[in-house]
Design a protein around this motif. Structure first.
Motif, PDB file in Angstrom:
ATOM      1  N   GLU A 120      -2.405   2.035  -3.949  1.00  0.00           N
ATOM      2  CA  GLU A 120      -3.675   1.519  -4.509  1.00  0.00           C
ATOM      3  C   GLU A 120      -4.450   0.772  -3.427  1.00  0.00           C
ATOM      4  O   GLU A 120      -3.871   0.016  -2.641  1.00  0.00           O
ATOM      5  CB  GLU A 120      -3.399   0.607  -5.688  1.00  0.00           C
ATOM      6  N   MET A 121      -5.788   1.000  -3.399  1.00  0.00           N
ATOM      7  CA  MET A 121      -6.655   0.327  -2.448  1.00  0.00           C
ATOM      8  C   MET A 121      -7.347  -0.847  -3.121  1.00  0.00           C
ATOM      9  O   MET A 121      -7.794  -0.727  -4.255  1.00  0.00           O
ATOM     10  CB  MET A 121      -7.703   1.317  -1.915  1.00  0.00           C
ATOM     11  N   ASP A 122      -7.418  -1.967  -2.418  1.00  0.00           N
ATOM     12  CA  ASP A 122      -8.092  -3.153  -2.926  1.00  0.00           C
ATOM     13  C   ASP A 122      -9.130  -3.595  -1.908  1.00  0.00           C
ATOM     14  O   ASP A 122      -9.409  -2.915  -0.924  1.00  0.00           O
ATOM     15  CB  ASP A 122      -7.057  -4.245  -3.226  1.00  0.00           C
ATOM     16  N   GLU A 123      -9.675  -4.782  -2.183  1.00  0.00           N
ATOM     17  CA  GLU A 123     -10.737  -5.301  -1.320  1.00  0.00           C
ATOM     18  C   GLU A 123     -10.239  -5.506   0.104  1.00  0.00           C
ATOM     19  O   GLU A 123     -10.946  -5.231   1.079  1.00  0.00           O
ATOM     20  CB  GLU A 123     -11.275  -6.602  -1.907  1.00  0.00           C
ATOM     21  N   ARG A 124      -8.994  -6.003   0.181  1.00  0.00           N
ATOM     22  CA  ARG A 124      -8.412  -6.225   1.506  1.00  0.00           C
ATOM     23  C   ARG A 124      -8.261  -4.892   2.259  1.00  0.00           C
ATOM     24  O   ARG A 124      -8.507  -4.811   3.449  1.00  0.00           O
ATOM     25  CB  ARG A 124      -7.037  -6.895   1.342  1.00  0.00           C
ATOM     26  N   TYR A 125      -7.911  -3.880   1.530  1.00  0.00           N
ATOM     27  CA  TYR A 125      -7.751  -2.557   2.131  1.00  0.00           C
ATOM     28  C   TYR A 125      -9.063  -2.094   2.745  1.00  0.00           C
ATOM     29  O   TYR A 125      -9.098  -1.578   3.861  1.00  0.00           O
ATOM     30  CB  TYR A 125      -7.258  -1.564   1.054  1.00  0.00           C
ATOM     31  N   TYR A 126     -10.169  -2.312   1.970  1.00  0.00           N
ATOM     32  CA  TYR A 126     -11.464  -1.894   2.476  1.00  0.00           C
ATOM     33  C   TYR A 126     -11.880  -2.678   3.712  1.00  0.00           C
ATOM     34  O   TYR A 126     -12.534  -2.150   4.622  1.00  0.00           O
ATOM     35  CB  TYR A 126     -12.520  -2.012   1.385  1.00  0.00           C
ATOM     36  N   GLU A 127     -11.499  -3.967   3.713  1.00  0.00           N
ATOM     37  CA  GLU A 127     -11.832  -4.780   4.889  1.00  0.00           C
ATOM     38  C   GLU A 127     -11.128  -4.213   6.143  1.00  0.00           C
ATOM     39  O   GLU A 127     -11.730  -4.121   7.214  1.00  0.00           O
ATOM     40  CB  GLU A 127     -11.410  -6.223   4.660  1.00  0.00           C
ATOM     41  N   ILE A 128      -9.859  -3.866   5.949  1.00  0.00           N
ATOM     42  CA  ILE A 128      -9.085  -3.321   7.107  1.00  0.00           C
ATOM     43  C   ILE A 128      -9.662  -1.968   7.543  1.00  0.00           C
ATOM     44  O   ILE A 128      -9.832  -1.691   8.735  1.00  0.00           O
ATOM     45  CB  ILE A 128      -7.604  -3.188   6.719  1.00  0.00           C
ATOM     46  N   GLN A 129     -10.034  -1.166   6.531  1.00  0.00           N
ATOM     47  CA  GLN A 129     -10.585   0.154   6.859  1.00  0.00           C
ATOM     48  C   GLN A 129     -11.903   0.027   7.615  1.00  0.00           C
ATOM     49  O   GLN A 129     -12.178   0.765   8.548  1.00  0.00           O
ATOM     50  CB  GLN A 129     -10.786   0.949   5.574  1.00  0.00           C
ATOM     51  N   SER A 130     -12.712  -0.974   7.187  1.00  0.00           N
ATOM     52  CA  SER A 130     -13.988  -1.207   7.867  1.00  0.00           C
ATOM     53  C   SER A 130     -13.748  -1.662   9.310  1.00  0.00           C
ATOM     54  O   SER A 130     -14.459  -1.264  10.228  1.00  0.00           O
ATOM     55  CB  SER A 130     -14.809  -2.238   7.106  1.00  0.00           C
ATOM     56  N   PHE A 131     -12.740  -2.514   9.475  1.00  0.00           N
ATOM     57  CA  PHE A 131     -12.405  -3.005  10.823  1.00  0.00           C
ATOM     58  C   PHE A 131     -11.969  -1.839  11.727  1.00  0.00           C
ATOM     59  O   PHE A 131     -12.333  -1.749  12.904  1.00  0.00           O
ATOM     60  CB  PHE A 131     -11.295  -4.049  10.713  1.00  0.00           C
ATOM     61  N   ILE A 132     -11.184  -0.918  11.150  1.00  0.00           N
ATOM     62  CA  ILE A 132     -10.731   0.258  11.910  1.00  0.00           C
ATOM     63  C   ILE A 132     -11.929   1.090  12.344  1.00  0.00           C
ATOM     64  O   ILE A 132     -12.017   1.550  13.487  1.00  0.00           O
ATOM     65  CB  ILE A 132      -9.755   1.085  11.058  1.00  0.00           C
TER      66      ILE A 132
ATOM     67  N   TYR B  76       0.822  -1.197   0.000  1.00  0.00           N
ATOM     68  CA  TYR B  76       0.000   0.000   0.000  1.00  0.00           C
ATOM     69  C   TYR B  76       0.861   1.254   0.000  1.00  0.00           C
ATOM     70  O   TYR B  76       0.525   2.263  -0.625  1.00  0.00           O
ATOM     71  CB  TYR B  76      -0.954   0.014   1.196  1.00  0.00           C
ATOM     72  N   TYR B  77       1.965   1.201   0.724  1.00  0.00           N
ATOM     73  CA  TYR B  77       2.867   2.350   0.795  1.00  0.00           C
ATOM     74  C   TYR B  77       3.510   2.632  -0.547  1.00  0.00           C
ATOM     75  O   TYR B  77       3.625   3.788  -0.961  1.00  0.00           O
ATOM     76  CB  TYR B  77       3.931   2.082   1.876  1.00  0.00           C
ATOM     77  N   GLU B  78       3.888   1.495  -1.241  1.00  0.00           N
ATOM     78  CA  GLU B  78       4.619   1.664  -2.495  1.00  0.00           C
ATOM     79  C   GLU B  78       3.680   2.008  -3.667  1.00  0.00           C
ATOM     80  O   GLU B  78       4.023   2.822  -4.532  1.00  0.00           O
ATOM     81  CB  GLU B  78       5.410   0.398  -2.813  1.00  0.00           C
ATOM     82  N   THR B  79       2.502   1.382  -3.709  1.00  0.00           N
ATOM     83  CA  THR B  79       1.619   1.578  -4.876  1.00  0.00           C
ATOM     84  C   THR B  79       0.580   2.660  -4.635  1.00  0.00           C
ATOM     85  O   THR B  79       0.110   3.304  -5.575  1.00  0.00           O
ATOM     86  CB  THR B  79       0.896   0.272  -5.214  1.00  0.00           C
TER      87      THR B  79
END
Length: 549
Positions: free
Chosen positions: A72-84, A67-70
């Motif tokens: 880009e947000m993906d499905e996994r990113y959204y899952e983590i964001q939802s958890f936060i 995530y730091y390098e690209t």
């Protein structure tokens, strides 16, 4: 006169107690405030630490790198964001986010403030969206080196211009090799905590002030009742004891005026001590008055004794105004009211004149009484026409009888045959006299002295004889003259006496003796007189006609 007290005991104790209450109250407030603050901080510190560790356990270091390098947000990113978002909603936390420290700041990877658009997806490019870079300031900048190294950092508490007081707890997300992939951070609002701490401090200070006020009022009430009031009573009583009882004290009828004080402590003991002091003082004054009265009585009796003693010595001069053949003069100055020295002169018959000078051992009344006895015995035996040696022998025998006090007498006696100038004398341990021949100087009349009178029984005294010529003068004295002592502890001595006599050798004896006394007084100065000073002078003018029979 009553002395004005600048600071009373009550004021001093009140000031001391108030100071102690303030100091102890401040100390209690500081300790309580620090303890309360530490417990609050520990609670929120533990809350934040548990929260970031929970989130960190759900993150993968490699995913964070991606995530730091690209960016880009993906499905996994959204899952983590939802958890936060769920964590923030279910915990007392303001912000929860993931950053990657580098340079002098951090790049945001996740942030609970990221909002979803109309499509329900997270919008990038927000203030803290993925890839947002922020410089570190304050406590974060101070810990930059530890953040870059992926080390644990203690929660940071600092004030934000927009959000007030925040505490940031953080924990690193590490690769398997221990390198840092990012940090999970949680911001917890401390505004309520700070307000609570302030409220606690104000409440605590108010409570302590109220407790201190109640304690102070109670203490001062007890102090006043148990200490200050009894002491005031004692102070007033002791002051009034002298001021209000002057006549009673002088009359010896004063009474104790200390009030009964029953406190059961040292104050009661103090009151008892004051009462005992007044009793002892009254008793002492009564005894002192008795002693003073007795002393005055004794003084009056001594004055009478002094007068009686003075009356026993011939004091009228010229002593024999009808006799032109001789002149006799004498003085006696006792060291105390009554003395032990004495002199005497009397006509045994018309052709014989007796002169006597003596010094009784000791001082005061015993010596004076012994003097009276010795003088009487010597005169009685002399008037029986006994020779000087017989007079001293008989007098010694009588004085030795019943002399339990161990007193003795040094004496010198001479009898002048007026018609011829024959002079027979005897010495019982007395100072030798000085003789001035007509036109000459005073010289010592040396002779072997006998033992003192009343010193030993069975003593016989040897007589000496000389011939007085017209114009001769005989000077007799006691040891009070030569042993007169100056303030420098120096004796007057025989040399000074002989010199003083020769300086006034032409004076008649009635002027010579006062002149010698003035010389002694000048030498002694302000020093106290310790011994009687007695002198007798005999001046032979001309030979008279021998009486018939």
């Amino acid at each position: 006169m009553k002395r004005k007290v600048r600071w009373s005991l009550g004021k001093k104790l009140t000031g001391l107690i108030v100071t102690m209450c303030v100091v102890l109250g401040l100390l209690a407030a500081v300790v309580s405030y620090r303890t309360f603050s530490a417990s609050m901080m520990e609670y929120y510190n533990q809350l934040g630490t548990n929260l970031v560790r929970t989130l960190a356990s759900q993150l993968d270091a490699d995913e964070l790198d991606r995530y730091y390098e690209t960016g880009e947000m993906d499905e996994r990113y959204y899952e983590i964001q939802s958890f936060i978002s769920d964590l923030v909603a279910s915990n007392d936390v303001e912000y929860l986010y993931v950053v990657r420290p580098h340079g002098v700041g951090v790049t945001f990877l996740f942030d609970s403030d990221m909002e979803t658009g109309e499509s329900g997806e997270y919008e990038d490019g927000g203030y803290c969206a993925l890839g947002t870079y922020v410089d570190l300031v304050g406590g974060f900048a101070d810990n930059l080196d530890r953040l870059l190294a992926g080390l644990d950092v203690e929660p940071i508490v600092q004030r934000d211009a927009s959000y007030g007081w925040l505490m940031t707890a953080m924990t690193p997300v590490l690769h398997e090799d221990g390198t840092m992939a990012g940090y999970v951070m949680a911001d917890i609002s401390m505004n309520d905590v700070m307000n609570t701490r302030q409220t606690f401090l104000i409440t605590l200070v108010g409570l302590l002030a109220a407790v201190a006020a109640v304690f102070l009022v109670t203490f001062l009430f007890i102090l006043r009742r148990m200490v200050l009031h009894p002491i005031d009573l004692l102070t007033q009583a002791t002051g009034d004891f002298i001021q209000s009882n002057e006549e009673e004290l002088a009359a010896g009828t004063a009474t104790v005026n200390v009030p009964p004080i029953r406190t059961g402590d040292e104050v009661e003991l103090l009151a008892d001590s004051f009462r005992k002091m007044e009793e002892d003082m009254i008793s002492y004054i009564r005894e002192f008055m008795k002693a003073t009265a007795e002393k005055e009585r004794i003084g009056a009796e001594l004055n009478v004794a002094t007068q009686i003693q003075a009356d026993m010595l011939p004091r009228i001069f010229p002593a024999f105004p009808e006799r032109q053949e001789f002149e006799v003069y004498a003085t006696m100055n006792p060291a105390k009211e009554v003395g032990g020295d004495f002199y005497d002169f009397f006509l045994v018959d018309d052709d014989h004149l007796a002169v006597v000078i003596a010094d009784v051992s000791g001082k005061g009344v015993p010596a004076a009484l012994f003097m009276v006895i010795a003088k009487t015995l010597i005169k009685n035996h002399a008037q029986n026409r006994e020779t000087p040696g017989e007079v001293f022998t008989q007098t010694n025998a009588q004085l030795c009888e019943g002399n339990d006090a161990g007193l003795f007498v040094t004496a010198w006696m001479g009898v002048l045959e007026i018609s011829t100038g024959k002079f027979v004398y005897v010495n019982a341990g007395h100072n030798p006299p000085l003789l001035k021949r007509a036109g000459g100087q005073y010289e010592w009349l040396k002779s072997r002295p006998g033992f003192v009178l009343a010193g030993m029984e069975g003593i016989r005294y040897r007589e000496n004889t000389l011939e007085l010529m017209p114009g001769d003068t005989l000077y007799l004295y006691t040891d009070g003259v030569t042993e007169a002592t100056s303030s420098a502890q120096e004796l007057y001595g025989e040399e000074r006496l002989q010199a003083a006599l020769n300086e006034a050798s032409e004076l008649p004896v009635s002027q010579l003796l006062p002149r010698i006394k003035n010389c002694i007084d000048t030498f002694v100065g302000d020093a106290e007189q310790f011994d009687d000073i007695t002198m007798l002078g005999l001046q032979y003018h001309t030979r008279g006609e021998k009486a018939d029979g």
